[in-house]
Each structure stands twice: as structure tokens, then as C-alpha cells.
Design a protein around this motif. Structure first.
Motif, mmCIF file in Angstrom:
data_model
loop_
_atom_site.group_PDB
_atom_site.id
_atom_site.type_symbol
_atom_site.label_atom_id
_atom_site.label_comp_id
_atom_site.label_asym_id
_atom_site.label_seq_id
_atom_site.Cartn_x
_atom_site.Cartn_y
_atom_site.Cartn_z
ATOM 1 N N ALA A 145 35.234 41.358 38.711
ATOM 2 C CA ALA A 145 35.901 41.126 37.288
ATOM 3 C C ALA A 145 36.664 42.347 37.114
ATOM 4 O O ALA A 145 36.064 43.851 37.855
ATOM 5 C CB ALA A 145 35.294 40.976 36.219
ATOM 6 N N SER A 146 38.066 42.274 37.016
ATOM 7 C CA SER A 146 38.457 43.241 37.019
ATOM 8 C C SER A 146 39.481 43.089 35.605
ATOM 9 O O SER A 146 39.287 42.436 34.928
ATOM 10 C CB SER A 146 39.890 43.870 37.891
ATOM 11 O OG SER A 146 40.877 42.301 37.825
ATOM 12 N N PRO A 153 39.580 37.687 35.343
ATOM 13 C CA PRO A 153 39.631 37.601 36.803
ATOM 14 C C PRO A 153 39.846 36.079 37.349
ATOM 15 O O PRO A 153 41.060 35.730 37.842
ATOM 16 C CB PRO A 153 37.871 37.613 37.764
ATOM 17 C CG PRO A 153 37.058 38.164 36.633
ATOM 18 C CD PRO A 153 37.482 37.969 35.053
ATOM 19 N N GLU A 203 44.448 36.467 36.830
ATOM 20 C CA GLU A 203 44.655 38.492 37.813
ATOM 21 C C GLU A 203 45.520 38.285 37.959
ATOM 22 O O GLU A 203 45.935 39.460 37.709
ATOM 23 C CB GLU A 203 43.443 38.064 39.116
ATOM 24 C CG GLU A 203 43.717 36.726 40.074
ATOM 25 C CD GLU A 203 43.381 37.040 41.206
ATOM 26 O OE1 GLU A 203 42.960 38.125 42.077
ATOM 27 O OE2 GLU A 203 42.881 36.553 41.460
#
Length: 186
Positions: free
Chosen positions: A15-16, A100, A103
Motif C-alpha cells: 500500500a501507498s 493501491p 495507484e
């Protein structure tokens, strides 16, 4: 959607979190529009929404928990098991996204689409006019039809059922569309 769960589960591991201080959205290739303040939403929303979208050859289905009021917009994306897959939030000063599976998307683009569907029509009309674009709203016996145009070129069409439970957003310039269907409490 069940076949997408392993992809989403793996994506959650990596995850970002994307945060921004409100970038403008390129509505056309040359014209940028800022987000409206949160109080532009015409009525408070606090509901689960079934989201089905196609973005070119990529399709996404998810259950969303959507809240929108004068303080901001919050979206929580859930999988079939009710597990959080991502979030998007907007408080009028910043937009954040931790999703994510999205993204490459900027949260402002998603938030602007939601504002195009749920914000007050007069506020949208004045806002787009300020940016050299046209916003129209037409009521029919079946639905409310909203359009955003650049001159004669239609950029986006939003169809809202008269009861507000179903929303279809078609962006003709960018080639994507999605449906939001409010889930009943029953």
C-alpha cells in the motif's frame, strides 16, 4: 470481483499513500479546474454504494462507504468480505488517497467526478463558467442529466436517477465510465 480479491490483497501489502494540497484537475487537455469547497454538496450523503467502473480495458467493482457533508468527502472501498481496500478523503484543504488499486489516479479527479454528481447545480454552473467551460442540468421524467462541455464538445455526462440512488458518470474525453448504486438498508 472474487477473482480480483488476490490482486487487491497483494496490493494492500504494498500500500501507498498519496496526499496532495489540492491539485487542479485537467478537465480538458488544456483547461484545469479546482475542486469546490465541501459545502457545495447539495445534500448530505451517508450510504453504501456499489461501484462498477471501466477504465479502458480495466474494470473495477467494489462496495464503497461514501459520506459527504459540509466538512468533506470520505470514501472507504471494501471488498466482498467487508475488508477495507482503500480510502479517499477531502476536507476542503487537502485530498488524500490510500488506494493501491488506483495507484496512478489522483484523488482530485475522483472527487471532482463526485462533486459533478452531488454538488449544487448552480454552484457547479458558476464554477465551470469561471474556467471557460459549460455545465448544464436537465430534468426528465426518468432522471437528472448533467453535462460538462468545452464549446460544443461534450466532456462528461452524469445521469442521476430521480431518487438519487443511481448515478452513472461517463467521461467521453478520457474514455471511462462508472456507476454508483446506493445499497438499501433493508
Amino acid at each position: 470481483m472474487k477473482r480480483l480479491f488476490p490482486i487487491f490483497a497483494a496490493a494492500m501489502i504494498f500500500a501507498s499513500c498519496a496526499s496532495s494540497s489540492l491539485n487542479k484537475v485537467f478537465v480538458t487537455n488544456l483547461k484545469r479546474v479546482s475542486l469546490l469547497p465541501p459545502d457545495a454538496i447539495s445534500k448530505e450523503i451517508d450510504s453504501y454504494q456499489l461501484f462498477n467502473g471501466s477504465f479502458g480495458e480495466k474494470s473495477i467493482s467494489a462496495l464503497l462507504y461514501l459520506t459527504a457533508d459540509k466538512s468533506g468527502i470520505q470514501i472507504v472501498m471494501l471488498n466482498d468480505f467487508g475488508i477495507e481496500m482503500g480510502t479517499i478523503s477531502y476536507d476542503g484543504e487537502s485530498a488524500e488517497m490510500d488506494a493501491p488499486m488506483l495507484e496512478n489516479a489522483k484523488p482530485e479527479y475522483i472527487l471532482l467526478d463526485l462533486q459533478n454528481a452531488y454538488a449544487d447545480a448552480e454552484k457547479l454552473q458558476a464554477h465551470y463558467k469561471k474556467h471557460g467551460l459549460t455545465f448544464t442540468q436537465e430534468k426528465t421524467s426518468d432522471a437528472i442529466l448533467r453535462k460538462i462541455k468545452n464549446g460544443d464538445d461534450e466532456i462528461e455526462e452524469i445521469t442521476i436517477s430521480n431518487d438519487g440512488a443511481n448515478v452513472r458518470i461517463v467521461n467521453k474525453l478520457r474514455g471511462y465510465e462508472y456507476n454508483l448504486e446506493e445499497e438499501s438498508d433493508e
